[in-house]
Design a protein around this motif. Structure first.
Motif, PDB file in Angstrom:
ATOM      1  N   ALA A   1      61.409 101.275  60.320  1.00  0.00           N
ATOM      2  CA  ALA A   1      60.477 100.218  60.688  1.00  0.00           C
ATOM      3  C   ALA A   1      59.566 100.647  61.822  1.00  0.00           C
ATOM      4  O   ALA A   1      59.899 101.544  62.597  1.00  0.00           O
ATOM      5  CB  ALA A   1      61.233  98.967  61.084  1.00  0.00           C
TER       6      ALA A   1
ATOM      7  N   LEU B   1      57.444  95.086  56.638  1.00  0.00           N
ATOM      8  CA  LEU B   1      58.634  95.674  57.247  1.00  0.00           C
ATOM      9  C   LEU B   1      58.427  95.720  58.749  1.00  0.00           C
ATOM     10  O   LEU B   1      57.437  96.268  59.230  1.00  0.00           O
ATOM     11  CB  LEU B   1      58.878  97.088  56.709  1.00  0.00           C
ATOM     12  CG  LEU B   1      60.081  97.839  57.279  1.00  0.00           C
ATOM     13  CD1 LEU B   1      61.396  97.140  56.906  1.00  0.00           C
ATOM     14  CD2 LEU B   1      60.099  99.274  56.785  1.00  0.00           C
TER      15      LEU B   1
ATOM     16  N   ASP C   1      64.977  88.577  62.818  1.00  0.00           N
ATOM     17  CA  ASP C   1      64.630  87.157  62.714  1.00  0.00           C
ATOM     18  C   ASP C   1      65.724  86.303  63.346  1.00  0.00           C
ATOM     19  O   ASP C   1      66.749  86.018  62.739  1.00  0.00           O
ATOM     20  CB  ASP C   1      64.454  86.773  61.246  1.00  0.00           C
ATOM     21  CG  ASP C   1      63.983  85.341  61.070  1.00  0.00           C
ATOM     22  OD1 ASP C   1      63.533  84.735  62.060  1.00  0.00           O
ATOM     23  OD2 ASP C   1      64.055  84.830  59.944  1.00  0.00           O
TER      24      ASP C   1
ATOM     25  N   ASN D   1      60.472  85.495  60.812  1.00  0.00           N
ATOM     26  CA  ASN D   1      60.084  86.016  59.496  1.00  0.00           C
ATOM     27  C   ASN D   1      59.106  85.071  58.804  1.00  0.00           C
ATOM     28  O   ASN D   1      58.166  85.506  58.143  1.00  0.00           O
ATOM     29  CB  ASN D   1      61.302  86.253  58.609  1.00  0.00           C
ATOM     30  CG  ASN D   1      62.004  87.553  58.928  1.00  0.00           C
ATOM     31  OD1 ASN D   1      61.626  88.258  59.859  1.00  0.00           O
ATOM     32  ND2 ASN D   1      63.029  87.878  58.175  1.00  0.00           N
TER      33      ASN D   1
ATOM     34  N   MET E   1      56.937  89.020  51.378  1.00  0.00           N
ATOM     35  CA  MET E   1      58.365  89.192  51.645  1.00  0.00           C
ATOM     36  C   MET E   1      58.503  89.954  52.964  1.00  0.00           C
ATOM     37  O   MET E   1      57.917  91.025  53.125  1.00  0.00           O
ATOM     38  CB  MET E   1      59.008  89.992  50.516  1.00  0.00           C
ATOM     39  CG  MET E   1      60.394  90.466  50.784  1.00  0.00           C
ATOM     40  SD  MET E   1      61.543  89.106  50.677  1.00  0.00           S
ATOM     41  CE  MET E   1      63.060  89.980  50.650  1.00  0.00           C
ATOM     42  N   VAL E   2      59.246  89.386  53.911  1.00  0.00           N
ATOM     43  CA  VAL E   2      59.420  90.022  55.214  1.00  0.00           C
ATOM     44  C   VAL E   2      60.856  90.517  55.331  1.00  0.00           C
ATOM     45  O   VAL E   2      61.801  89.799  55.018  1.00  0.00           O
ATOM     46  CB  VAL E   2      59.105  89.040  56.362  1.00  0.00           C
ATOM     47  CG1 VAL E   2      59.331  89.704  57.712  1.00  0.00           C
ATOM     48  CG2 VAL E   2      57.668  88.535  56.256  1.00  0.00           C
ATOM     49  N   SER E   3      61.009  91.744  55.794  1.00  0.00           N
ATOM     50  CA  SER E   3      62.342  92.292  56.055  1.00  0.00           C
ATOM     51  C   SER E   3      62.276  93.142  57.317  1.00  0.00           C
ATOM     52  O   SER E   3      61.208  93.502  57.774  1.00  0.00           O
ATOM     53  CB  SER E   3      62.829  93.127  54.869  1.00  0.00           C
ATOM     54  OG  SER E   3      61.941  94.202  54.632  1.00  0.00           O
ATOM     55  N   PHE E   4      63.446  93.405  57.889  1.00  0.00           N
ATOM     56  CA  PHE E   4      63.459  94.250  59.069  1.00  0.00           C
ATOM     57  C   PHE E   4      64.296  95.484  58.784  1.00  0.00           C
ATOM     58  O   PHE E   4      65.218  95.467  57.978  1.00  0.00           O
ATOM     59  CB  PHE E   4      63.971  93.502  60.309  1.00  0.00           C
ATOM     60  CG  PHE E   4      65.412  93.117  60.279  1.00  0.00           C
ATOM     61  CD1 PHE E   4      66.373  93.947  60.822  1.00  0.00           C
ATOM     62  CD2 PHE E   4      65.814  91.928  59.694  1.00  0.00           C
ATOM     63  CE1 PHE E   4      67.707  93.603  60.797  1.00  0.00           C
ATOM     64  CE2 PHE E   4      67.146  91.569  59.674  1.00  0.00           C
ATOM     65  CZ  PHE E   4      68.090  92.410  60.221  1.00  0.00           C
ATOM     66  N   GLY E   5      63.902  96.563  59.444  1.00  0.00           N
ATOM     67  CA  GLY E   5      64.583  97.822  59.247  1.00  0.00           C
ATOM     68  C   GLY E   5      65.074  98.385  60.559  1.00  0.00           C
ATOM     69  O   GLY E   5      64.948  97.754  61.611  1.00  0.00           O
TER      70      GLY E   5
ATOM     71  N   SER F   1      54.914  93.265  50.921  1.00  0.00           N
ATOM     72  CA  SER F   1      56.138  93.427  51.706  1.00  0.00           C
ATOM     73  C   SER F   1      55.740  93.783  53.128  1.00  0.00           C
ATOM     74  O   SER F   1      54.875  94.640  53.339  1.00  0.00           O
ATOM     75  CB  SER F   1      57.017  94.544  51.142  1.00  0.00           C
ATOM     76  OG  SER F   1      57.473  94.207  49.850  1.00  0.00           O
TER      77      SER F   1
END
Length: 182
Positions: free
Chosen positions: A175, A137, A142, A147, A166-170, A135
């Motif tokens: 983040a 973060l 995106d 991403n 898996m890419v996600s933003f916080g 993962s």
């Protein structure tokens, strides 16, 4: 105090000054310059008018005034390289600039819009999951497929498939810091 201030080369003098003002409102970033196409259209329309008034070919006027390597750009500073002239030449060749249109209902035109890019500080948190996937973060939102690029970069560095990342933003609390989204 000024956030950014710079004077241009000896030939073109400009002074830019910006200020960072902190408020309690949410940050308004990542709009990706919604007004830029309108500004570029206005500038390029005026370039055509200037070329007509000076009786200069519009392509020639643009070639004489396009930014080259070594020129000073008010946002990014001194340009190390510029492909603008080559892009103009390629566009002119592709539309056979200088040859008359083959249809009475068609015309030819040239325009050049630019967008500055540069590397900026960034960071991300990478976590190995119990199932062997990773993962990432980030604080970067995106907007343009970043991403996918982040997943590919992490996969290459980690020696795994991009599908295993898996890419996600916080938010700014969870983040890592990314310039422009602080």
């Amino acid at each position: 105090t000024p956030l950014y201030s710079s004077a241009a080369s000896d030939v073109y003098k400009r002074q830019l000054e910006g200020y960072c003002v902190y408020t309690n409102r949410a940050a308004l970033t990542s709009f990706r310059a919604p007004g830029l196409p309108s500004v570029a259209f206005a500038v390029e329309s005026h370039m055509d008018r200037i070329a007509e008034a000076l009786a200069i070919d519009p392509l020639e006027l643009r070639k004489r005034n396009v930014m080259q390597a070594g020129d000073f750009h008010p946002v990014v500073g001194r340009l190390e390289k510029s492909s603008a002239a080559a892009v103009l030449e390629a566009a002119a060749e592709a539309i056979e600039w200088g040859k008359p249109s083959t249809s009475p209902h068609r015309a030819k035109g040239l325009a050049l819009g630019t967008w500055h890019t540069r590397g900026r500080p960034s960071s991300a948190l990478v976590k190995l999951n119990v199932d062997g996937t990773f993962s990432v973060l980030t604080g970067a939102v995106d907007l343009t497929g970043s991403n996918t690029a982040f997943a590919q970069i992490a996969a290459e560095v980690l020696g795994v498939s991009a599908e295993d990342v898996m890419v996600s933003f916080g938010d700014t609390d969870s983040a890592a810091a990314v310039e422009g989204t602080w």
